[in-house]
Motif scaffolding. Structure first.
Motif, PDB file in Angstrom:
ATOM      1  N   ALA A 135       1.000  -1.416  -0.166  1.00 47.48           N
ATOM      2  CA  ALA A 135      -0.020   0.025  -0.230  1.00 47.48           C
ATOM      3  C   ALA A 135       0.934   1.183   0.099  1.00 47.48           C
ATOM      4  CB  ALA A 135      -1.033   0.074   1.125  1.00 47.48           C
ATOM      5  N   GLN A 136       2.048   1.145   0.730  1.00 48.02           N
ATOM      6  CA  GLN A 136       2.764   2.548   0.912  1.00 48.02           C
ATOM      7  C   GLN A 136       3.656   2.342  -0.514  1.00 48.02           C
ATOM      8  OE1 GLN A 136       5.549   1.826   3.889  1.00 48.02           O
ATOM      9  NE2 GLN A 136       4.135   1.335   5.332  1.00 48.02           N
ATOM     10  N   ALA A 137       4.022   1.575  -1.247  1.00 47.46           N
ATOM     11  CA  ALA A 137       4.244   1.548  -2.412  1.00 47.46           C
ATOM     12  C   ALA A 137       3.546   2.104  -3.643  1.00 47.46           C
ATOM     13  CB  ALA A 137       4.911   0.183  -3.085  1.00 47.46           C
ATOM     14  N   LEU A 138       2.027   1.598  -3.425  1.00 45.24           N
ATOM     15  CA  LEU A 138       1.032   2.048  -4.343  1.00 45.24           C
ATOM     16  C   LEU A 138       0.783   3.597  -4.450  1.00 45.24           C
ATOM     17  CD1 LEU A 138      -1.312   1.204  -6.688  1.00 45.24           C
ATOM     18  CD2 LEU A 138      -2.694   0.874  -4.369  1.00 45.24           C
ATOM     19  N   HIS A 139       0.963   3.883  -3.154  1.00 43.91           N
ATOM     20  CA  HIS A 139       0.695   5.571  -2.845  1.00 43.91           C
ATOM     21  C   HIS A 139       2.048   6.209  -2.885  1.00 43.91           C
ATOM     22  CE1 HIS A 139      -3.139   3.579  -1.563  1.00 43.91           C
ATOM     23  NE2 HIS A 139      -3.432   4.587  -1.911  1.00 43.91           N
ATOM     24  N   SER A 140       3.107   5.867  -3.254  1.00 52.03           N
ATOM     25  CA  SER A 140       4.413   6.550  -3.378  1.00 52.03           C
ATOM     26  C   SER A 140       4.348   7.864  -3.900  1.00 52.03           C
ATOM     27  CB  SER A 140       5.289   5.604  -3.596  1.00 52.03           C
ATOM     28  OG  SER A 140       5.220   5.282  -5.034  1.00 52.03           O
ATOM     29  N   PRO A 141       3.692   8.127  -5.064  1.00 53.11           N
ATOM     30  CA  PRO A 141       3.307   9.358  -5.605  1.00 53.11           C
ATOM     31  C   PRO A 141       2.982  10.648  -4.535  1.00 53.11           C
ATOM     32  CG  PRO A 141       2.354   7.896  -7.044  1.00 53.11           C
ATOM     33  CD  PRO A 141       2.699   7.228  -5.817  1.00 53.11           C
ATOM     34  N   PHE A 142       2.199  10.150  -3.440  1.00 49.76           N
ATOM     35  CA  PHE A 142       1.852  11.248  -2.430  1.00 49.76           C
ATOM     36  C   PHE A 142       3.043  11.427  -1.625  1.00 49.76           C
ATOM     37  CE2 PHE A 142      -1.789   9.180  -4.569  1.00 49.76           C
ATOM     38  CZ  PHE A 142      -2.591  10.233  -4.658  1.00 49.76           C
ATOM     39  N   GLU A 143       2.977  12.653  -1.001  1.00 48.38           N
ATOM     40  CA  GLU A 143       3.897  12.950   0.029  1.00 48.38           C
ATOM     41  C   GLU A 143       3.262  13.887   1.052  1.00 48.38           C
ATOM     42  OE1 GLU A 143       6.928  12.819   2.520  1.00 48.38           O
ATOM     43  OE2 GLU A 143       7.075  11.780   0.595  1.00 48.38           O
ATOM     44  N   LEU A 148      -6.467  10.414   3.035  1.00 46.74           N
ATOM     45  CA  LEU A 148      -7.297  10.321   1.766  1.00 46.74           C
ATOM     46  C   LEU A 148      -7.579  11.422   1.038  1.00 46.74           C
ATOM     47  CD1 LEU A 148      -8.670   6.750   1.991  1.00 46.74           C
ATOM     48  CD2 LEU A 148      -6.218   7.360   1.229  1.00 46.74           C
ATOM     49  N   ALA A 149      -8.731  12.386   1.999  1.00 48.65           N
ATOM     50  CA  ALA A 149      -9.233  13.284   1.431  1.00 48.65           C
ATOM     51  C   ALA A 149      -8.116  14.669   1.092  1.00 48.65           C
ATOM     52  CB  ALA A 149     -10.147  13.937   2.395  1.00 48.65           C
ATOM     53  N   ARG A 150      -7.167  14.746   1.924  1.00 48.61           N
ATOM     54  CA  ARG A 150      -5.968  15.623   1.685  1.00 48.61           C
ATOM     55  C   ARG A 150      -5.370  15.230   0.425  1.00 48.61           C
ATOM     56  NH1 ARG A 150      -1.204  16.370   1.224  1.00 48.61           N
ATOM     57  NH2 ARG A 150      -0.570  14.322   1.363  1.00 48.61           N
ATOM     58  N   MET A 151      -5.328  14.123   0.297  1.00 46.36           N
ATOM     59  CA  MET A 151      -4.359  13.644  -1.058  1.00 46.36           C
ATOM     60  C   MET A 151      -5.029  13.773  -1.908  1.00 46.36           C
ATOM     61  SD  MET A 151      -3.165  10.015   0.980  1.00 46.36           S
ATOM     62  CE  MET A 151      -2.949   9.126  -0.385  1.00 46.36           C
ATOM     63  N   VAL A 152      -6.431  13.633  -2.273  1.00 45.22           N
ATOM     64  CA  VAL A 152      -7.197  13.871  -3.416  1.00 45.22           C
ATOM     65  C   VAL A 152      -7.210  15.290  -3.704  1.00 45.22           C
ATOM     66  CG1 VAL A 152      -9.532  13.254  -4.305  1.00 45.22           C
ATOM     67  CG2 VAL A 152      -8.470  11.516  -3.138  1.00 45.22           C
ATOM     68  N   PHE A 153      -7.600  16.066  -2.673  1.00 43.88           N
ATOM     69  CA  PHE A 153      -7.724  17.478  -3.050  1.00 43.88           C
ATOM     70  C   PHE A 153      -6.556  18.252  -3.176  1.00 43.88           C
ATOM     71  CE2 PHE A 153     -12.122  15.908  -2.134  1.00 43.88           C
ATOM     72  CZ  PHE A 153     -12.750  16.360  -3.067  1.00 43.88           C
ATOM     73  N   LEU A 154      -5.732  18.043  -2.258  1.00 41.16           N
ATOM     74  CA  LEU A 154      -4.426  19.033  -2.011  1.00 41.16           C
ATOM     75  C   LEU A 154      -3.081  18.606  -2.578  1.00 41.16           C
ATOM     76  CD1 LEU A 154      -5.321  20.480   1.451  1.00 41.16           C
ATOM     77  CD2 LEU A 154      -6.122  21.149  -0.808  1.00 41.16           C
ATOM     78  N   ASP A 155      -2.862  17.371  -3.034  1.00 42.74           N
ATOM     79  CA  ASP A 155      -1.738  16.888  -3.693  1.00 42.74           C
ATOM     80  C   ASP A 155      -1.757  16.882  -5.076  1.00 42.74           C
ATOM     81  OD1 ASP A 155       0.384  15.321  -4.363  1.00 42.74           O
ATOM     82  OD2 ASP A 155       0.572  14.584  -2.169  1.00 42.74           O
ATOM     83  N   PRO A 156      -0.786  17.696  -5.547  1.00 49.34           N
ATOM     84  CA  PRO A 156      -0.912  17.485  -6.978  1.00 49.34           C
ATOM     85  C   PRO A 156      -0.824  16.428  -7.798  1.00 49.34           C
ATOM     86  CG  PRO A 156       0.932  19.189  -6.159  1.00 49.34           C
ATOM     87  CD  PRO A 156       0.176  18.220  -5.084  1.00 49.34           C
ATOM     88  N   ALA A 157      -0.317  15.343  -7.090  1.00 46.43           N
ATOM     89  CA  ALA A 157      -0.150  14.073  -7.740  1.00 46.43           C
ATOM     90  C   ALA A 157      -1.564  13.357  -7.946  1.00 46.43           C
ATOM     91  CB  ALA A 157       0.689  13.164  -6.818  1.00 46.43           C
ATOM     92  N   ALA A 158      -2.549  13.825  -7.262  1.00 46.32           N
ATOM     93  CA  ALA A 158      -3.790  13.045  -7.530  1.00 46.32           C
ATOM     94  C   ALA A 158      -4.462  12.935  -8.477  1.00 46.32           C
ATOM     95  CB  ALA A 158      -4.773  13.751  -6.293  1.00 46.32           C
TER      96      ALA A 158
END
Length: 281
Positions: A135-143, A148-158
């Protein structure tokens, strides 16, 4: 989030419903979107003044029968009807059970034992409490992989990672709305909603629709920078001894290109970690 949660929900769902959706004729130009209060009252078989008091927060104790009628009038799905009852306090709410963000050692062991499937644990606010290596490898584009909400809306990788970003965004907001119905006084959730509202107009728009969703088995179409496209399904499991926690497990169709890509991703991640440790196993 104001104190009139029930009224806000009723107004938002009324605004989202067109007259033709409810089998009503529409005459002339409407000053507001959606149905009028009087139309909802007629569809639900309740007094129009009583319904107005519900929306305004002047009536806060509707019966379960009234809520069932309003749910039918507003064409609410099962998640929406459950949310409506929770907001009115007419059904036992799991928010009364104490919640915890501590992941038990047994659950961590279970996560780590799922070698071929990305698996992680979240709370109602979609904080990631624990994740296995894949799961960590799968979501490695996120930092970082933190919420999950912050990742989807605020991370440019989403927007590249989620091929169906719009669908994912709707599902995330629907889950947060459901969490708000279970515990409107959750300070962590209020803080998260405030942050997302300040920094993401997309979130604000979706939040104001008051759409409610629980976790489903919907497919996930992801694009990972290291292994390419992934078509995955997932299961969500409530953690029995930790109210408010869910374990999410992603799966690929056996022998599919996505299954091979997941296997490759695990190998790449393991190699990268070993290199970071200076080649030590």
């Amino acid at each position: 989030m104001s104190g009139n949660h029930l009224g806000e929900f009723l107004r938002a769902r009324r605004a989202a419903l067109r007259p033709q959706d409810a089998g009503l004729a529409s005459h002339g130009v409407r000053r507001v979107a959606g149905l009028r209060r009087e139309e909802v009252a007629v569809l639900a078989g309740v007094n129009a003044d009583y319904y107005a008091r519900l929306e305004q927060g002047r009536e806060r104790n509707p019966s379960a029968q009234v809520l069932d009628a309003l749910g039918r009038a507003l064409r609410l799905d099962p998640d929406g009807r459950a949310h409506l009852h929770q907001l009115a306090g007419t059904v036992p709410s799991s928010r009364l059970a104490p919640t915890t963000d501590r992941v038990s050692p047994a659950l961590r062991q279970l996560l780590d034992g799922l070698l071929a499937a990305p698996a992680f644990v979240i709370n109602r606010s979609l904080d990631v409490l624990a994740a296995n290596t894949l799961a960590q490898a799968l979501h490695s584009p996120f930092e970082p992989m933190d919420n999950l909400a912050r990742m989807v809306f605020l991370d440019p990788a989403a927007r590249q990672f989620y091929e169906w970003w719009g669908h994912t965004a709707q599902a995330v907001v629907g889950n947060l709305r459901r969490a708000a119905g279970l515990d409107p006084d959750d300070s962590g959730l209020r803080e998260l909603v405030g942050t997302l509202s300040r920094h993401s107009p997309d979130f604000t728009h979706l939040w104001n629709t008051h759409t409610v969703h629980g976790k489903t088995r919907a497919p996930k179409h992801l694009l990972h920078p290291d292994v390419g496209p992934l078509a995955l399904t997932y299961q969500a499991f409530d953690v029995g001894d930790a109210p408010g926690q869910q374990m999410i497990v992603y799966q690929a169709e056996p022998l599919s290109s996505s299954a091979h890509a997941l296997s490759l991703l695990g190998s790449l991640h393991a190699t990268s970690n070993q290199a970071a440790r200076g080649g030590r196993p």
